[in-house]
Design a protein around this motif. Sequence first.
Motif, mmCIF file in Angstrom:
data_model
loop_
_atom_site.group_PDB
_atom_site.id
_atom_site.type_symbol
_atom_site.label_atom_id
_atom_site.label_comp_id
_atom_site.label_asym_id
_atom_site.label_seq_id
_atom_site.Cartn_x
_atom_site.Cartn_y
_atom_site.Cartn_z
ATOM 1 N N ALA A 21 0.826 -1.213 0.000
ATOM 2 C CA ALA A 21 0.000 0.000 0.000
ATOM 3 C C ALA A 21 0.860 1.263 0.000
ATOM 4 N N THR A 22 1.870 1.290 0.847
ATOM 5 C CA THR A 22 2.748 2.454 0.918
ATOM 6 C C THR A 22 3.483 2.673 -0.399
ATOM 7 N N THR A 23 3.938 1.595 -1.007
ATOM 8 C CA THR A 23 4.647 1.692 -2.284
ATOM 9 C C THR A 23 3.711 2.170 -3.386
ATOM 10 N N LEU A 24 2.492 1.650 -3.410
ATOM 11 C CA LEU A 24 1.527 2.104 -4.413
ATOM 12 C C LEU A 24 1.234 3.592 -4.264
ATOM 13 N N LEU A 25 1.092 4.059 -3.032
ATOM 14 C CA LEU A 25 0.854 5.491 -2.812
ATOM 15 C C LEU A 25 2.035 6.321 -3.283
ATOM 16 N N ALA A 26 3.236 5.861 -2.990
ATOM 17 C CA ALA A 26 4.433 6.585 -3.427
ATOM 18 C C ALA A 26 4.528 6.615 -4.946
ATOM 19 N N LEU A 27 4.251 5.491 -5.579
ATOM 20 C CA LEU A 27 4.289 5.443 -7.043
ATOM 21 C C LEU A 27 3.193 6.312 -7.658
ATOM 22 N N ALA A 28 2.045 6.390 -7.007
ATOM 23 C CA ALA A 28 0.947 7.218 -7.511
ATOM 24 C C ALA A 28 1.339 8.688 -7.565
ATOM 25 N N GLU A 29 2.175 9.109 -6.626
ATOM 26 C CA GLU A 29 2.607 10.513 -6.598
ATOM 27 C C GLU A 29 3.312 10.928 -7.881
ATOM 28 N N SER A 30 4.026 9.988 -8.495
ATOM 29 C CA SER A 30 4.760 10.321 -9.712
ATOM 30 C C SER A 30 4.067 9.790 -10.967
ATOM 31 N N SER A 31 2.817 9.381 -10.817
ATOM 32 C CA SER A 31 2.056 8.838 -11.939
ATOM 33 C C SER A 31 0.959 9.815 -12.351
ATOM 34 N N ARG A 36 -2.184 6.351 -12.246
ATOM 35 C CA ARG A 36 -2.308 6.964 -10.917
ATOM 36 C C ARG A 36 -3.583 6.486 -10.219
ATOM 37 N N VAL A 37 -4.690 6.535 -10.931
ATOM 38 C CA VAL A 37 -5.975 6.141 -10.365
ATOM 39 C C VAL A 37 -5.941 4.674 -9.937
ATOM 40 N N ASP A 38 -5.404 3.820 -10.786
ATOM 41 C CA ASP A 38 -5.334 2.386 -10.457
ATOM 42 C C ASP A 38 -4.489 2.139 -9.220
ATOM 43 N N ARG A 39 -3.371 2.828 -9.120
ATOM 44 C CA ARG A 39 -2.493 2.645 -7.951
ATOM 45 C C ARG A 39 -3.166 3.139 -6.679
ATOM 46 N N ILE A 58 -10.034 5.931 2.902
ATOM 47 C CA ILE A 58 -10.901 7.043 2.488
ATOM 48 C C ILE A 58 -10.071 8.151 1.870
ATOM 49 N N ASP A 59 -8.938 8.477 2.469
ATOM 50 C CA ASP A 59 -8.062 9.517 1.908
ATOM 51 C C ASP A 59 -7.627 9.168 0.491
ATOM 52 N N ALA A 60 -7.224 7.918 0.286
ATOM 53 C CA ALA A 60 -6.799 7.490 -1.055
ATOM 54 C C ALA A 60 -7.972 7.523 -2.032
ATOM 55 N N MET A 63 -8.662 10.909 -3.321
ATOM 56 C CA MET A 63 -7.725 11.268 -4.398
ATOM 57 C C MET A 63 -8.168 10.638 -5.717
ATOM 58 N N VAL A 64 -8.659 9.394 -5.651
ATOM 59 C CA VAL A 64 -9.189 8.751 -6.855
ATOM 60 C C VAL A 64 -10.347 9.586 -7.394
#
Length: 86
Positions: A21-31, A36-39, A58-60, A63-64
């Motif tokens: 989850a943490t990695t997906l959020l970090a990757l979403a920042e640069s996507s 981005r939406v999928d991550r 809910i926070d994520a 963002m979606v």
Amino acid sequence: PELLERLLPLYRASARDAEVATTLLALAESSTGDVRVDRLFEAAEIMHAGLGEDEAAIDALEMVRADAPDHARALALLDELATKHG
């Protein structure tokens, strides 16, 4: 991001949900766009179902929704969480 892309399958294979989850959020920042939406959505699902961290989910999902207002699965999960947490 390249290192994170390499770590993600390792975290998945070892069922390390928090790290996934943490990695997906970090990757979403640069996507951008659908990636981005999928991550973000996948991270939200993991935070909710795998980790029980509904507030973070809910926070994520918010963002979606900002990036894809009609994302049906995100809206459904947001509705479920809103009902659960009133």
